[in-house]
Write a protein that holds these residues in place. Structure first.
Motif, PDB file in Angstrom:
ATOM      1  N   PRO A  62       0.802  -1.227   0.000  1.00 17.25           N
ATOM      2  CA  PRO A  62       0.000   0.000   0.000  1.00 17.25           C
ATOM      3  C   PRO A  62       0.834   1.277   0.000  1.00 17.25           C
ATOM      4  CG  PRO A  62       0.149  -0.861   2.231  1.00 17.25           C
ATOM      5  CD  PRO A  62       0.932  -1.807   1.345  1.00 17.25           C
ATOM      6  N   MET A  63       0.303   2.315  -0.636  1.00 20.51           N
ATOM      7  CA  MET A  63       0.795   3.692  -0.558  1.00 20.51           C
ATOM      8  C   MET A  63       2.199   3.898  -1.137  1.00 20.51           C
ATOM      9  SD  MET A  63       0.473   6.319   2.639  1.00 20.51           S
ATOM     10  CE  MET A  63       0.372   8.077   2.348  1.00 20.51           C
ATOM     11  N   LEU A  64       2.570   3.105  -2.102  1.00 18.85           N
ATOM     12  CA  LEU A  64       3.838   3.352  -2.790  1.00 18.85           C
ATOM     13  C   LEU A  64       3.722   4.608  -3.648  1.00 18.85           C
ATOM     14  CD1 LEU A  64       4.628  -0.276  -3.966  1.00 18.85           C
ATOM     15  CD2 LEU A  64       6.094   1.068  -2.460  1.00 18.85           C
ATOM     16  N   SER A  65       4.800   5.390  -3.701  1.00 18.97           N
ATOM     17  CA  SER A  65       4.781   6.572  -4.564  1.00 18.97           C
ATOM     18  C   SER A  65       6.121   6.829  -5.237  1.00 18.97           C
ATOM     19  CB  SER A  65       4.377   7.827  -3.768  1.00 18.97           C
ATOM     20  OG  SER A  65       5.328   8.101  -2.748  1.00 18.97           O
ATOM     21  N   GLN A  66       7.191   6.168  -4.764  1.00 20.10           N
ATOM     22  CA  GLN A  66       8.535   6.451  -5.249  1.00 20.10           C
ATOM     23  C   GLN A  66       9.198   5.179  -5.773  1.00 20.10           C
ATOM     24  OE1 GLN A  66       9.776   9.591  -4.796  1.00 20.10           O
ATOM     25  NE2 GLN A  66       8.427  10.466  -3.256  1.00 20.10           N
ATOM     26  N   ALA A  67      10.068   5.329  -6.747  1.00 25.02           N
ATOM     27  CA  ALA A  67      10.811   4.180  -7.274  1.00 25.02           C
ATOM     28  C   ALA A  67      11.655   3.530  -6.182  1.00 25.02           C
ATOM     29  CB  ALA A  67      11.690   4.619  -8.438  1.00 25.02           C
ATOM     30  N   HIS A  68      12.282   4.359  -5.330  1.00 21.66           N
ATOM     31  CA  HIS A  68      13.160   3.780  -4.307  1.00 21.66           C
ATOM     32  C   HIS A  68      12.369   2.994  -3.263  1.00 21.66           C
ATOM     33  CE1 HIS A  68      12.319   6.600  -0.977  1.00 21.66           C
ATOM     34  NE2 HIS A  68      12.281   7.555  -1.885  1.00 21.66           N
ATOM     35  N   GLU A  69      11.092   3.369  -3.039  1.00 23.05           N
ATOM     36  CA  GLU A  69      10.254   2.596  -2.123  1.00 23.05           C
ATOM     37  C   GLU A  69       9.969   1.211  -2.696  1.00 23.05           C
ATOM     38  OE1 GLU A  69       7.543   6.069   0.055  1.00 23.05           O
ATOM     39  OE2 GLU A  69       6.863   5.167  -1.816  1.00 23.05           O
ATOM     40  N   ILE A  70       9.711   1.150  -3.991  1.00 27.47           N
ATOM     41  CA  ILE A  70       9.480  -0.144  -4.651  1.00 27.47           C
ATOM     42  C   ILE A  70      10.731  -1.003  -4.513  1.00 27.47           C
ATOM     43  CG2 ILE A  70       8.841  -1.314  -6.790  1.00 27.47           C
ATOM     44  CD1 ILE A  70       7.648   1.356  -7.768  1.00 27.47           C
ATOM     45  N   ASP A  71      11.895  -0.421  -4.835  1.00 23.16           N
ATOM     46  CA  ASP A  71      13.150  -1.180  -4.789  1.00 23.16           C
ATOM     47  C   ASP A  71      13.457  -1.659  -3.370  1.00 23.16           C
ATOM     48  OD1 ASP A  71      13.363  -0.699  -7.505  1.00 23.16           O
ATOM     49  OD2 ASP A  71      14.707   1.025  -7.270  1.00 23.16           O
ATOM     50  N   GLN A  72      13.222  -0.805  -2.368  1.00 20.67           N
ATOM     51  CA  GLN A  72      13.460  -1.201  -0.979  1.00 20.67           C
ATOM     52  C   GLN A  72      12.515  -2.331  -0.567  1.00 20.67           C
ATOM     53  OE1 GLN A  72      12.997   2.391   1.300  1.00 20.67           O
ATOM     54  NE2 GLN A  72      15.021   3.179   0.797  1.00 20.67           N
ATOM     55  N   THR A  73      11.265  -2.248  -1.029  1.00 27.78           N
ATOM     56  CA  THR A  73      10.281  -3.288  -0.709  1.00 27.78           C
ATOM     57  C   THR A  73      10.685  -4.619  -1.326  1.00 27.78           C
ATOM     58  OG1 THR A  73       8.488  -1.663  -0.559  1.00 27.78           O
ATOM     59  CG2 THR A  73       7.858  -3.953  -0.925  1.00 27.78           C
TER      60      THR A  73
END
Length: 335
Positions: free
Chosen positions: A156-167
Motif C-alpha cells: 500500500p501507498m507506494l509513490s517512489q521508485a526507491h520505495e518499490i526497490d526497498q520493498t
C-alpha cells in the motif's frame, strides 16, 4: 400488488441465481469478480457471494486494538486459514496499512494528530520500511502461507521508485532467511502495488516496469486528488468519484497497464457500485474487488453490458470537464 418487502426478496432471489453464472459480458469478455475481506472469518461470506478470489485482504484489521504486534506464527496461521479456505482461488494480501485511521496504539496517535496531518505522514509502506523487523515478520508469515495456495502480495501507498526497490529487497531478504531454514514457499509469488496517490497514477510506468500487477485504491486516490477528507462533514459533500481529474487518473492507469499486459483491478468503493460498472468496463477494467454483498449486483450489470459498445462511448464521456455533463452521459450509459 407485491409489497416493497416482497419485491426486495424477489430481486434478491433473482441475484442468487447468478451466483454460479459465468461473469462475462454480452460480447464474451470475461470479468473477474473478487472480494475484499478483513478477517479470516470473512472467507465464508466471500464464497457465498460468488467471489472468484480475494482481491484485498486488509491484514491490519486482524491486529488492531490489541496493543502489541502479532507474532510470525499468529500471522502465518491467519493467512494460511484464508488461503486454504478459498480452496485454490487466489488471495491478495495487502501488507499492513497502519497509521492515519488505523493504528496499533491509538492513544499515541491522538497527540500526533494535533501536530500534523497523519494522512500524509508515516503510514502504510512508509511505516513498514521504517520498522524493518515488523515488516520482515509479516513478509515471512505471508511467504510461509504461500506454500498452501495462490497468494499475491500487495503493497500500500507506494509513490517512489526507491520505495518499490526497498520493498522488493525486503521481500528477497525474507525469502533468503526462509531458504536458509528449508522452509517452503512460493518462489514466484507475485508482488503488486496499490495505486492510491496521484503521483503513483501519473508515474505509473515506474510500477509497471518493476511489479506484476496493480490494484487501484479509489477511496484514498479520490481523497488525495481532491484534498478532501470524506470523514470531515464540512467538506464531505465535495468528495466526488466522478470529478474529471479522478476519472483521468483511473483511465490513465488502466490504459497504461493494458498496453504492457499487466493486470489491474479496482478495490475501492467504486468497484462495488453497479452505477459505475459500465463506466469502468468502458475504460478497460477487467477485474473488480468489492464487499462480498455487492458481487452479484455488479455481476448482473456486467452480464447486461457490451464492452465493444461501451469503449467509444466512455472515451467521449471522458472528454467532458463539467461534472454535470459527465453525470448526464453516465445516466445514458446506464439506461
Amino acid at each position: 400488488m407485491p409489497t416493497q418487502k416482497s419485491q426486495i426478496e424477489l430481486e434478491r432471489t433473482k441475484l442468487r441465481r447468478l451466483k454460479t453464472a459465468k461473469s462475462s459480458t454480452l460480447d464474451g469478455v470475461d470479468i473477474a469478480l473478487h472480494a475484499n475481506i478483513e478477517l479470516p472469518g470473512d472467507v465464508a461470506n466471500a464464497l457465498d457471494g460468488g467471489a472468484e478470489g480475494v482481491g484485498l485482504f486488509r491484514s491490519e484489521f486482524l491486529f488492531l486494538d490489541r496493543g502489541d504486534m502479532p507474532t510470525e506464527n499468529e500471522q502465518f496461521e491467519a493467512y494460511r486459514t484464508v488461503v486454504k479456505g478459498m480452496i485454490g482461488r487466489p488471495v491478495t494480501i495487502r501488507t499492513f496499512d497502519l497509521g492515519y485511521d488505523k493504528d496499533l496504539h491509538p492513544e499515541k496517535v491522538a497527540g500526533e494528530r494535533m501536530q500534523s496531518n497523519p494522512a500524509l505522514g508515516l503510514r502504510a509502506i512508509r511505516l513498514s520500511l521504517a520498522e524493518s523487523k515488523m515488516f520482515q515478520t509479516q513478509l515471512r508469515a505471508i511467504l510461509r502461507a504461500s506454500h498452501f495456495g495462490k497468494i499475491k502480495l500487495l503493497i500500500p501507498m507506494l509513490s517512489q521508485a526507491h520505495e518499490i526497490d526497498q520493498t522488493l529487497a525486503a521481500i528477497e531478504r525474507a525469502k533468503a532467511t526462509l531458504r536458509g531454514e528449508n522452509c517452503p514457499f512460493d518462489e514466484a509469488i507475485e508482488v503488486g502495488a496499490m495505486i492510491e496517490i496521484p503521483a503513483a497514477a501519473l508515474a505509473v510506468g515506474l510500477f509497471l516496469r518493476r511489479l506484476h500487477f496493480l490494484s487501484i485504491g479509489t477511496n484514498d486516490l479520490i481523497q488525495y486528488t481532491l484534498a478532501i477528507d470524506r470523514s470531515d462533514e464540512q467538506v464531505a459533500h465535495l468528495y466526488d468519484p466522478l470529478h474529471p481529474a479522478v476519472l483521468m487518473l483511473l483511465a490513465h492507469t488502466i490504459a497504461s497497464a493494458e498496453k504492457v499486459h499487466i493486470p489491474v483491478s479496482i478495490c475501492g468503493e467504486l468497484a462495488g457500485d453497479p452505477q459505475l460498472t459500465r463506466l469502468l468496463l468502458g475504460m478497460g477494467l477487467r477485474q473488480f474487488s468489492m464487499h462480498p454483498a455487492q458481487i452479484l449486483s455488479v455481476k448482473q450489470r456486467i452480464m447486461q453490458s457490451n464492452c465493444a459498445e461501451l469503449a467509444p462511448i466512455v472515451r467521449r464521456l471522458l472528454r467532458h470537464e463539467e461534472p454535470g455533463k459527465i453525470r448526464e452521459q453516465l445516466d445514458k450509459l446506464n439506461a
